[in-house]
Design a protein around this motif. Structure first.
Motif: not given
Length: 410
Positions: A388-410
């Motif tokens: 259960l604790s492994d679902t809370c890693s900061r590496r996975s949180r950064t992947a979520e931020l990268a997805q938002l960045l990837d979706a930004l308009p050019e």
């Protein structure tokens, strides 16, 4: 990335969010740059996490002062000198340094993070001057009814908040409760504006803390249960007085003694206040106030403790203390004193942690502590399962931020 909290500032887990984003974004083909304040603005500094700044990362430090420490006379200053916060002097140099970074590196977006509102003010100014997409990491609510408590500060923060929401491409929060509150407050914004990226723990930090550490070694002597509260203990939002009252009653009834229980409050941020309270409750032989230590040492202390103490009041029901995720990874039993209707209690349930009592109910806290001590003595008190604790890693949180960045308009 505009952030007040960045090494070498010495604070509790609040620094980790931006630091880990800046570490792991490169894994997703994004190159972060950090705009922060000069170390002179910090009340306390430490080099212990400087080594975690990625090699070659651009880190620009702009001049700024703390109004309360640098611009006051006998501790007094005019209120306008600390709006939206005590570090508003960071704003002019931050904007100048930020414009220099934009002209030199031509970034794709501007990201700023709370809880220091001046970081958002710098970001908003740079957005208006450059036209770059603005991503606002609120973490928790910037304003709520009665928060900030001072009406002048509340008004300044609410005006800044409205401007940020108007201009931002994305607004990020650490809990769904806060996100939903903002979506209701600003219905004119499209649904894709709102995002939740929770806090978390960093596995590399824990591996480093565990290296060479005898994880079976305890903090206290045989027969003494040691509980740790690691980090800021706000006198109002995390009011420990009912907890202290429970300990007083337990001590008076002979249910605990200094030989059977030791509670460590580490780096509370209000040490003098708590020393007085502990003396008044006559439990200063059971509860000790201890100073800030290096982050690695704080993690090692969590790992060696018999239990980890969490406090979160009803006024913060839409928030989750960042330390809870680190507590989960430490693998030791968590005892949470909070409101049952809040986001903190909901995460405790998700993590399968049963040790929750109403933070305002001394009798309930007493019952919970007695049961926890009994099970600890029987070696039956368990921590959060690793799965259960492994679902809370900061590496996975950064992947979520990268997805938002990837979706930004050019």
């Amino acid at each position: 990335m505009i952030a007040y909290h960045y090494p070498p500032v010495r604070v509790s887990s609040g620094i980790q969010r931006t630091l880990k984003f800046s570490q792991y974004l490169r894994e997703h083909d994004w190159e972060p740059m950090i705009l922060t304040v000069s170390p002179k603005a910090y009340e306390s500094v430490s080099d212990d996490q400087m080594k975690e700044i990625p090699p070659g990362l651009v880190v620009e430090r702009a001049f700024g002062l703390d109004t309360a420490r640098h611009l006051s006379v006998k501790g007094r200053y005019l209120r306008w000198m600390a709006q939206p916060d005590r570090w508003v002097s960071w704003w002019p140099a931050g904007v100048i340094k930020g414009l220099g970074l934009i002209r030199k590196y031509r970034p794709k977006a501007i990201f700023s993070t709370f809880p220091i509102a001046t970081a958002h003010l710098i970001a908003l100014t740079l957005h208006r001057l450059s036209g770059l997409p603005l991503i606002v990491d609120f973490r928790d609510a910037m304003t709520e009814p009665g928060y900030p408590t001072n009406p002048v500060t509340w008004g300044v923060h609410r005006r800044l908040e409205k401007a940020l929401i108007k201009h931002c491409t994305h607004a990020i929060f650490t809990t769904t409760g806060t996100r939903d509150m903002y979506a209701e407050r600003y219905p004119e914004k499209p649904a894709n504006c709102w995002a939740v990226i929770e806090n978390g723990f960093d596995e590399d930090n824990f591996r480093d803390a565990e290296s060479g550490l005898d994880t079976s070694s305890r903090l206290g002597p045989a027969g003494q249960m040691v509980l740790i509260h690691s980090g800021l203990l706000y006198p109002e939002e995390r009011d420990p007085k009912p907890f202290f009252a429970a300990l007083r009653d337990m001590k008076n009834a002979g249910e605990i003694s200094p030989d059977s229980l030791h509670v460590i409050l580490r780096a509370t941020g209000s040490d003098d206040y708590y020393h007085k309270l502990l003396s008044e409750h006559r439990i200063d032989d059971i509860v000790s106030i201890q100073p800030t230590i290096a982050y690695r040492s704080a993690l090692q202390e969590m790992i060696r403790a018999d239990g980890l103490l969490l406090l979160q009041g009803a006024s913060c029901n839409k928030q989750i203390p960042a330390k809870l995720y680190e507590y989960a990874r430490a693998g030791k039993p968590i005892i949470a004193l909070t409101d049952f209707d809040g986001s903190t209690a909901a995460l405790m349930k998700k993590l399968d942690v049963p040790w929750v009592a109403d933070i305002a109910d001394a009798s309930a806290i007493r019952r919970l502590l007695n049961e926890a001590i009994r099970l600890w003595q029987a070696q039956q008190l368990e921590g959060v399962p690793r799965a259960l604790s492994d679902t809370c890693s900061r590496r996975s949180r950064t992947a979520e931020l990268a997805q938002l960045l990837d979706a930004l308009p050019e």
